[in-house]
Design a protein around this motif. Structure first.
Motif, mmCIF file in Angstrom:
data_model
loop_
_atom_site.group_PDB
_atom_site.id
_atom_site.type_symbol
_atom_site.label_atom_id
_atom_site.label_comp_id
_atom_site.label_asym_id
_atom_site.label_seq_id
_atom_site.Cartn_x
_atom_site.Cartn_y
_atom_site.Cartn_z
ATOM 1 N N ALA A 114 0.833 -1.208 0.000
ATOM 2 C CA ALA A 114 0.000 0.000 0.000
ATOM 3 C C ALA A 114 0.868 1.259 0.000
ATOM 4 O O ALA A 114 0.571 2.224 -0.718
ATOM 5 C CB ALA A 114 -0.932 -0.009 1.214
ATOM 6 N N LEU A 115 1.940 1.246 0.786
ATOM 7 C CA LEU A 115 2.846 2.401 0.830
ATOM 8 C C LEU A 115 3.468 2.632 -0.541
ATOM 9 O O LEU A 115 3.435 3.745 -1.064
ATOM 10 C CB LEU A 115 3.938 2.183 1.876
ATOM 11 N N LEU A 116 4.023 1.590 -1.132
ATOM 12 C CA LEU A 116 4.651 1.740 -2.443
ATOM 13 C C LEU A 116 3.640 2.231 -3.481
ATOM 14 O O LEU A 116 3.930 3.155 -4.245
ATOM 15 C CB LEU A 116 5.284 0.415 -2.886
ATOM 16 N N THR A 117 2.470 1.642 -3.497
ATOM 17 C CA THR A 117 1.440 2.033 -4.464
ATOM 18 C C THR A 117 1.046 3.498 -4.278
ATOM 19 O O THR A 117 0.909 4.241 -5.250
ATOM 20 C CB THR A 117 0.208 1.121 -4.343
ATOM 21 N N SER A 118 0.908 3.930 -3.020
ATOM 22 C CA SER A 118 0.514 5.320 -2.756
ATOM 23 C C SER A 118 1.595 6.304 -3.193
ATOM 24 O O SER A 118 1.309 7.477 -3.409
ATOM 25 C CB SER A 118 0.193 5.516 -1.273
ATOM 26 N N GLU A 119 2.820 5.834 -3.346
ATOM 27 C CA GLU A 119 3.924 6.692 -3.782
ATOM 28 C C GLU A 119 4.232 6.509 -5.273
ATOM 29 O O GLU A 119 5.293 6.924 -5.735
ATOM 30 C CB GLU A 119 5.179 6.413 -2.939
ATOM 31 N N GLY A 120 3.308 5.895 -6.004
ATOM 32 C CA GLY A 120 3.448 5.805 -7.452
ATOM 33 C C GLY A 120 4.161 4.576 -7.977
ATOM 34 O O GLY A 120 4.477 4.497 -9.162
ATOM 35 N N TRP A 121 4.429 3.602 -7.113
ATOM 36 C CA TRP A 121 5.045 2.368 -7.559
ATOM 37 C C TRP A 121 3.978 1.474 -8.185
ATOM 38 O O TRP A 121 2.812 1.516 -7.804
ATOM 39 C CB TRP A 121 5.704 1.647 -6.389
ATOM 40 N N ALA A 122 4.394 0.649 -9.132
ATOM 41 C CA ALA A 122 3.476 -0.278 -9.799
ATOM 42 C C ALA A 122 4.001 -1.700 -9.651
ATOM 43 O O ALA A 122 5.192 -1.926 -9.445
ATOM 44 C CB ALA A 122 3.350 0.087 -11.278
ATOM 45 N N SER A 123 3.099 -2.636 -9.786
ATOM 46 C CA SER A 123 3.458 -4.052 -9.712
ATOM 47 C C SER A 123 3.837 -4.551 -11.099
ATOM 48 O O SER A 123 3.106 -4.329 -12.062
ATOM 49 C CB SER A 123 2.272 -4.851 -9.170
ATOM 50 N N ALA A 124 4.978 -5.226 -11.197
ATOM 51 C CA ALA A 124 5.404 -5.798 -12.477
ATOM 52 C C ALA A 124 4.937 -7.239 -12.600
ATOM 53 O O ALA A 124 4.409 -7.636 -13.635
ATOM 54 C CB ALA A 124 6.922 -5.724 -12.612
ATOM 55 N N THR A 125 5.116 -8.018 -11.545
ATOM 56 C CA THR A 125 4.750 -9.436 -11.570
ATOM 57 C C THR A 125 4.851 -10.007 -10.166
ATOM 58 O O THR A 125 5.377 -9.362 -9.267
ATOM 59 C CB THR A 125 5.670 -10.231 -12.532
#
Length: 144
Positions: A114-125
């Protein structure tokens, strides 16, 4: 810089921690205990009683910074330290002129995802780590 490693100016940059991170450290009567740049392995390790993280350029590639071993102690959670540290790691990568950061997260670590996503990170796989059998998510962020 780049595939060659960290710039000599990095120590100066780190010594001028972001104001938010400085404030959080002061509130917890904390300071960074150890910062080491291993030029042989091109690795930056930062350690304190409240948190740790490691950054290293992706070998054989240009422009990709790997963030790993990032953790915040249980007593420090919920105070914004994780977010400040994530932003600080991103600032270091940008300062060093990297264009992409990658990190792995245990797939059941909802708070970190959630932290990474809220800072603009995306999931690759996602993948199963053959050594640990853990489900792991590879995440990335393109840096401005």
């Amino acid at each position: 810089m780049g595939a060659e490693g960290f710039s000599p100016r990095l120590a100066q940059f780190i010594s001028k921690l972001s104001p938010g991170l400085q404030s959080l450290l002061r509130e917890n009567d904390e300071e960074i205990e150890d910062i080491s740049v291993d030029t042989t392995n091109n690795t930056l390790r930062v350690h304190s009683r409240l948190f740790n993280f490691t950054l290293t350029p992706l070998p054989g590639c240009c422009g990709v910074m790997v963030s790993y071993d990032a953790s915040v102690t249980e007593k420090s959670r919920g105070k914004g330290l994780g977010r400040s540290l994530l932003q600080f790691r991103q600032d270091i990568a940008k300062f060093e002129k990297y264009g992409l950061m990658i990190a792995t997260v245990l797939d059941n670590n909802e708070a970190q995802k959630a932290l990474l996503t809220s800072e603009g990170w995306a999931s690759a796989t996602t993948f199963v780590n053959p050594k640990t059998k853990n489900l792991v998510r590879l995440m990335y962020k393109v840096l401005p």
